[in-house]
Design an enzyme around this catalytic site. Sequence first.
Site, short mmCIF file in Angstrom:
data_model
loop_
_atom_site.label_atom_id
_atom_site.label_comp_id
_atom_site.label_asym_id
_atom_site.label_seq_id
_atom_site.Cartn_x
_atom_site.Cartn_y
_atom_site.Cartn_z
N GLY A 80 0.80 -1.21 0.00
CA GLY A 80 0.00 0.00 0.00
C GLY A 80 0.84 1.26 0.00
O GLY A 80 0.47 2.27 -0.63
N THR A 81 1.96 1.23 0.71
CA THR A 81 2.82 2.42 0.77
C THR A 81 3.32 2.79 -0.61
O THR A 81 3.32 3.97 -1.00
CB THR A 81 4.00 2.18 1.72
OG1 THR A 81 3.49 1.98 3.05
CG2 THR A 81 4.96 3.36 1.73
N ASN A 163 -7.14 5.51 9.30
CA ASN A 163 -6.62 4.27 9.87
C ASN A 163 -6.56 4.28 11.39
O ASN A 163 -6.41 3.22 12.00
CB ASN A 163 -5.22 3.99 9.30
CG ASN A 163 -4.30 5.19 9.44
OD1 ASN A 163 -4.49 6.20 8.78
ND2 ASN A 163 -3.30 5.08 10.31
N GLN A 191 -7.28 1.41 4.24
CA GLN A 191 -7.96 0.96 5.45
C GLN A 191 -9.42 0.61 5.20
O GLN A 191 -9.99 -0.22 5.89
CB GLN A 191 -7.88 2.02 6.54
CG GLN A 191 -8.05 1.47 7.95
CD GLN A 191 -6.89 0.59 8.37
OE1 GLN A 191 -5.76 1.04 8.52
NE2 GLN A 191 -7.15 -0.69 8.56
N CYS A 339 2.46 1.80 11.56
CA CYS A 339 3.68 2.25 10.91
C CYS A 339 4.42 3.31 11.71
O CYS A 339 5.58 3.59 11.46
CB CYS A 339 3.36 2.77 9.52
SG CYS A 339 2.62 1.53 8.44
#
Length: 392
Positions: A80-81, A163, A191, A339
Amino acid sequence: MQQESHSVVNLDYAASAPLRAEARSAEAAYDAAPWAGANPNALHSLGRAAASALERTRVSIARSLGPVARPHEVIFTGGGTEADQLALLGIAEGVREREHIRTRVVVSAIEHDAILDNLPLLRAAGFTVDIVAPCRAGYVEPHALAALMGPDVALVSIMLANNETGAVQPVADLAHVAHDAGARFHTDAIQGYLHIPIDVRALGVDALSMAAHKVGGPVSTGALWLKSRTPLRPQVFGGGQEAGRRAGTQDVRQAMAFAAVADALAPRISEDRARVQALADGLYARLCTSPRIQASLGAWGEVERLPGIVSILVTGAESEDLILKLDAAGFAVAAGSACSSGSTDASHVLTAMGIPAGDAAGALRISFDERVDPADLDRFADALLGLVEGLR
């Protein structure tokens, strides 16, 4: 002497959800295939078989995004990042190449670090960045975004659902504001994907990020849905994969597992959402009976939110201390985004919402999906309320 292990109930699904049986089965099917390990970009028969399997996964992911999403609009990424970075930098640069006047990007103050930590790269590339703040209920209001828009904005990036708090953003209205000014709109749906219904046509977005591990798929697997003809400058070079938009040999095994989860969950999103929302409502109601506990969203019953995130503030407590005590009691929860869990600073999301740092210091996020045992939620509530009752 061997130490006896104890079972811990995972209530941190928003960080990473347990792998689903459908994903395991898809991985096993890949491993048993005669073309397992073949490069899907090769011309020989094994490569063509792998490529065919990869294209079938695009069909599944596109189908989960509504009737107008097309398979060729799905770009697989390493998580996702990376999907967020590709959208943020790639679309901004792509738009600027077409319209040189567009040198500004707008993002919200409650974005994940996958967006916020890439803002210095945007600035280094010559873009100006503006930040739009949310209201106290945790969402960005369209009029607040409209106040920042102008003919120089290339891209607006605002997440679908937060998130940490679970607050769902009015993305369709926000995208309309962006398009009225001629800008493109990206939403980080990592999310919210497969937890709430998503139709990219109804949302009106130009790009949308996803990650498999948030819904029970494999880690390090993500995708960016990019509407056809949306300008994009690739950020990873070294090959012509993904129609030249993202270099690197695709991981067909992980893509198959991702697609299997999408096929399993997409048809039943509304049913699962209703069940999980009812469990979250019950947990909110139970925990907020304590005068020391309040919902971070304020009137939690009046805010549209993700079904499986319960976000609370515990007065007079530190998140880290509560997390360790709850872990010892057999429950894994978080303070905010996984994270940034190593940080001792107050959550940037909560402070952007206007929550004082002292109150934000006692934030907890409890998250789960339809696989949770309701009895575990009851036992968790007992444990937390007992801890809070013992606070001085």
